[in-house]
Each structure stands twice: as C-alpha cells, then as structure tokens.
Design an enzyme around this catalytic site. Structure first.
Site, PDB file in Angstrom:
ATOM      1  N   GLU A  58      -1.277  -9.082  -0.472  1.00 62.37           N
ATOM      2  CA  GLU A  58      -2.227  -9.278  -0.058  1.00 62.37           C
ATOM      3  C   GLU A  58      -2.991  -9.481  -1.457  1.00 62.37           C
ATOM      4  OE1 GLU A  58      -2.077  -6.230   3.171  1.00 62.37           O
ATOM      5  OE2 GLU A  58      -3.122  -7.714   3.946  1.00 62.37           O
ATOM      6  N   GLY A 100       0.338  -5.091   0.718  1.00 59.54           N
ATOM      7  CA  GLY A 100      -0.530  -4.824  -0.168  1.00 59.54           C
ATOM      8  C   GLY A 100      -0.056  -5.291  -1.012  1.00 59.54           C
ATOM      9  N   GLU A 111       4.273  -4.989   7.790  1.00 56.26           N
ATOM     10  CA  GLU A 111       3.535  -4.045   7.850  1.00 56.26           C
ATOM     11  C   GLU A 111       4.382  -4.046   9.456  1.00 56.26           C
ATOM     12  OE1 GLU A 111       2.252  -6.176   6.385  1.00 56.26           O
ATOM     13  OE2 GLU A 111       1.067  -4.935   4.693  1.00 56.26           O
ATOM     14  N   ALA A 144       0.471  -1.665  -0.141  1.00 54.22           N
ATOM     15  CA  ALA A 144       0.030   0.537  -0.359  1.00 54.22           C
ATOM     16  C   ALA A 144       1.023   1.037  -0.141  1.00 54.22           C
ATOM     17  CB  ALA A 144      -1.203   0.135   1.299  1.00 54.22           C
TER      18      ALA A 144
HETATM   19  N1  COA Z   1       4.667   3.319  -0.873  1.00 49.91           N
HETATM   20  C1  COA Z   1       4.910   4.414  -1.004  1.00 49.91           C
HETATM   21  N2  COA Z   1       6.122   4.879  -2.391  1.00 49.91           N
HETATM   22  C2  COA Z   1       6.234   2.994  -2.067  1.00 49.91           C
HETATM   23  C3  COA Z   1       6.626   2.267  -1.631  1.00 49.91           C
HETATM   24  C4  COA Z   1       4.791   2.367  -0.867  1.00 49.91           C
HETATM   25  N3  COA Z   1       5.150   0.672  -0.437  1.00 49.91           N
HETATM   26  N4  COA Z   1       7.276   1.481  -1.588  1.00 49.91           N
HETATM   27  C5  COA Z   1       8.268   2.128  -2.894  1.00 49.91           C
HETATM   28  N5  COA Z   1       8.102   3.147  -2.901  1.00 49.91           N
HETATM   29  C6  COA Z   1       8.384   4.448  -3.937  1.00 49.91           C
HETATM   30  C7  COA Z   1      10.513   4.961  -2.232  1.00 49.91           C
HETATM   31  O1  COA Z   1       9.687   5.701  -1.627  1.00 49.91           O
HETATM   32  C8  COA Z   1      10.454   5.397  -3.763  1.00 49.91           C
HETATM   33  O2  COA Z   1      10.315   6.637  -4.310  1.00 49.91           O
HETATM   34  P1  COA Z   1      11.361   7.736  -4.650  1.00 49.91           P
HETATM   35  O3  COA Z   1      12.196   7.166  -5.134  1.00 49.91           O
HETATM   36  O4  COA Z   1      10.298   8.723  -4.860  1.00 49.91           O
HETATM   37  O5  COA Z   1      12.381   7.761  -3.165  1.00 49.91           O
HETATM   38  C9  COA Z   1      10.683   4.088  -4.960  1.00 49.91           C
HETATM   39  O6  COA Z   1       9.354   3.660  -5.068  1.00 49.91           O
HETATM   40  C10 COA Z   1      11.128   3.143  -5.218  1.00 49.91           C
HETATM   41  O7  COA Z   1      11.830   3.106  -3.972  1.00 49.91           O
HETATM   42  P2  COA Z   1      13.031   2.187  -3.011  1.00 49.91           P
HETATM   43  O8  COA Z   1      12.757   2.461  -1.466  1.00 49.91           O
HETATM   44  O9  COA Z   1      14.018   3.201  -3.558  1.00 49.91           O
HETATM   45  O10 COA Z   1      13.680   1.060  -4.218  1.00 49.91           O
HETATM   46  P3  COA Z   1      14.594   0.111  -3.427  1.00 49.91           P
HETATM   47  O11 COA Z   1      15.014  -0.833  -4.323  1.00 49.91           O
HETATM   48  O12 COA Z   1      15.535   0.609  -3.122  1.00 49.91           O
HETATM   49  O13 COA Z   1      13.606  -0.721  -2.180  1.00 49.91           O
HETATM   50  C11 COA Z   1      12.092  -2.190  -1.654  1.00 49.91           C
HETATM   51  C12 COA Z   1      12.538  -1.419  -2.336  1.00 49.91           C
HETATM   52  C13 COA Z   1      11.100  -2.602  -1.778  1.00 49.91           C
HETATM   53  C14 COA Z   1      12.952  -3.164  -0.401  1.00 49.91           C
HETATM   54  C15 COA Z   1      11.187  -1.025  -0.625  1.00 49.91           C
HETATM   55  O14 COA Z   1      10.907   0.426  -1.880  1.00 49.91           O
HETATM   56  C16 COA Z   1      10.747  -0.852   0.708  1.00 49.91           C
HETATM   57  O15 COA Z   1      10.753  -1.939   2.039  1.00 49.91           O
HETATM   58  N6  COA Z   1       9.862  -0.734   0.082  1.00 49.91           N
HETATM   59  C17 COA Z   1       7.998  -0.773   0.898  1.00 49.91           C
HETATM   60  C18 COA Z   1       7.932  -2.009   1.445  1.00 49.91           C
HETATM   61  C19 COA Z   1       6.587  -1.850   2.772  1.00 49.91           C
HETATM   62  O16 COA Z   1       6.764  -1.866   3.614  1.00 49.91           O
HETATM   63  N7  COA Z   1       4.720  -2.554   2.362  1.00 49.91           N
HETATM   64  C20 COA Z   1       4.188  -2.500   3.334  1.00 49.91           C
HETATM   65  C21 COA Z   1       3.464  -1.666   3.003  1.00 49.91           C
HETATM   66  S1  COA Z   1       1.896  -1.390   4.030  1.00 49.91           S
END
Ligand code: COA
Length: 260
Positions: free
Chosen positions: A115, A112, A135, A66
């Site tokens: 999910e 999400g 989460e 999400a």
């Molecule tokens: N919500 C909003 N933005 C998200 C996102 C999320 N769940 N997951 C990734 N993004 C965005 C990042 O903020 C980044 O945006 P920016 O370039 O404007 O800063 C872009 O997507 C790329 O992500 P980034 O984190 O730079 O890539 P990465 O390769 O370093 O890491 C992940 C990849 C998936 C490990 C990392 O993005 C992450 O942990 N995301 C969140 C996962 C999460 O907790 N999901 C559950 C949400 S309830």
C-alpha cells in the site's frame, strides 16, 4: 529531527528515505509511520529537494506490512482509527505530495508495504521483490488504501484475485500487471531510481506539482479530472517556470527553472 526507525540521505536534488527495521522486515509500526510523515513533510517543504526515493533496509524486504503485533488486540473503533490515521499521515499524504516519490521495492512489499509502494507516484522493483495484500489471511482487509489503489493500477479482476487469495506475485508478474514500471537486479535498483529522479529534476517542479494534482483528481470520487486539468493547465501560464521553459525552447537553450 532525529529518527529511530528511518534514515534519510540527501544528494543534490534527491532525498532517499530508508525504512530501517530490518529485523522486523521493516514492518510499519506507529512510530515509523509518524517518522515517515515528518520526513516527507520536511523534505516536501525543502525546495532544494526535487525527488524522493523510498526503500527498505536490508536485502529481504521493502516493507512486510503494518506491524501486526501492534493491532492484534484492537477493537472495532481502534481498527477504524488505525486505518484513518495511517491514510492521513502517510498513504494519502504521500500520494498527494507535491514532490515526486518513487518506491524502490527491494524485497517483500506486503499489506501496508504494498500500500505504501502504491501510494508513491510510481514503483521500480528488484528481481527478488514479492508483492501482495495478505490481509484476508489475517481476518482483516487492506486498510491503507489497498482496495482502491490496487484495482486502479492492475484492474479490478487482478486486484480481486490478489486480495481474495492473499497470495504474493513475483516482480515479473507485477511488471506484466503494470504494478511496477521496471524490474532490475537488486544492485541496479537504486541507480535506476536515481537515473529516473535525475530526469525528473530537470523539469519544472511547479508543472510537476500541477500534473500530480490533475492525475490524482481523476482518481478522486469528488473531483472532475478533466476540469482539474484545465484549471492546472491555465495556472501554469502564470508561473516563472512556464516563462523560462518556453523562452529556453525558443532560444534553443536548456531551461533553468526557478521553481516558482
Ligand atoms: N508485522 C510485525 N512483524 C513482522 C511482520 C509484520 N507485518 N512481518 C514480519 N515480521 C517480523 C516477524 O515476526 C519476525 O520477527 P521475530 O524474528 O521477532 O519473530 C521477523 O519480522 C522476520 O520475519 P519472519 O516471518 O521470520 O521471516 P520469513 O522469511 O520466515 O517470512 C514473510 C517472511 C514476509 C513471509 C513473513 O514475515 C510474513 O508473512 N509477514 C507478515 C506479512 C503480512 O501478513 N503483512 C500484512 C500485515 S497487515
């Protein structure tokens, strides 16, 4: 309807929905959830479409969760509403859709995103896929059905570990857990899903709808799955698809289901 966050491709009886926010790793914001609801609804009403595949754009993510930026400031009431609305519009909606939905998990499927994949009727992953429910690392729990669907698919102990550690598992581990049905190279992901969709399309859409309902009834707290199966089995006998399917078998020909 035109969409800003997703696109749809249709060929023969198959529709493929691609979530298209690659710069945000296809994170599900409110607009994307609403567009997905509309797309699934329209495709489900289109009798020409027999199978739907859902995937993410780019080579990195199916859906990374999400959109955290949208709910970081939410109150208790807003948090509850977020989960309820999301489940109604997308996650429960997909799980109960009458058209089969295959998740083509082409990279990160987190929160999400996992999910959503779990709400689909089954999942195929590429070798680069990583899955998890992170989460609790954000101080929240899965709110789009993850605490229910993950234990159903992988068993309670494995689900508890994944949820509590907030860790990611590889595609191979997901295959071993039964979370995905196949793992293939990224380039083979959509072709395999299309092949499976082709096999599904040859069968009775009405019978498939009854089968989805009967299987889901077994996972519903207020339904008796065995009773639902008996009722659905009986209902099939009143369909044109049943007449065609049984006649075709007896006449030693391929069935041409009318879909009614
Ligand atoms: N919500 C909003 N933005 C998200 C996102 C999320 N769940 N997951 C990734 N993004 C965005 C990042 O903020 C980044 O945006 P920016 O370039 O404007 O800063 C872009 O997507 C790329 O992500 P980034 O984190 O730079 O890539 P990465 O390769 O370093 O890491 C992940 C990849 C998936 C490990 C990392 O993005 C992450 O942990 N995301 C969140 C996962 C999460 O907790 N999901 C559950 C949400 S309830």
């Amino acid at each position: 309807m035109t969409y800003d966050n997703i696109y749809i491709e249709e060929e023969d009886h198959l529709a493929t929905i691609t979530i298209d926010r690659p710069n945000k790793l296809n994170a599900l914001n409110k607009a994307t959830i609403e567009e997905l609801h509309q797309a699934f609804k329209e495709l489900d009403e289109d009798k020409a479409i027999k199978v739907i595949i859902i995937t993410g754009s780019g080579e990195k993510a199916f859906v990374a969760g999400a959109d955290i930026s949208e709910f970081a400031h939410f109150s208790v009431m807003e948090g509850g509403k977020l989960a309820a609305k999301g489940q109604e519009l997308l996650f429960d909606f997909v799980a109960n859709l009458s058209t089969p939905v295959i998740a083509a998990v082409n990279g990160f499927a987190l929160g999400g995103g996992l999910e959503l994949a779990m709400a689909c009727h089954f999942r195929v992953a590429s070798t680069n896929a990583k899955m998890g429910l992170p989460e609790v690392s954000l101080g929240v729990i899965p709110g789009y059905g993850g605490t229910q669907r993950l234990p159903q698919l992988v068993g309670k102990g494995r689900a508890m570990e994944m949820i509590m550690t907030a860790g990611m598992i590889t595609a191979e581990k997901a295959l071993q857990y039964g979370l995905v049905n196949y793992v293939v190279e990224l380039g083979d992901l959509i072709p395999l899903c299309e092949k499976l969709a082709g096999k599904i399309s040859n069968n009775s859409t009405v019978a498939i709808l009854h089968a989805i309902n009967a299987v889901n009834a077994g996972y519903s707290y207020d339904a008796d799955g065995y009773a639902a199966e008996i009722e659905a089995f009986g209902a099939c006998f009143g369909t044109n698809d049943f007449k065609e399917g049984t006649s075709a078998f007896l006449e030693k020909r391929k069935a041409d289901f009318p879909g009614s």
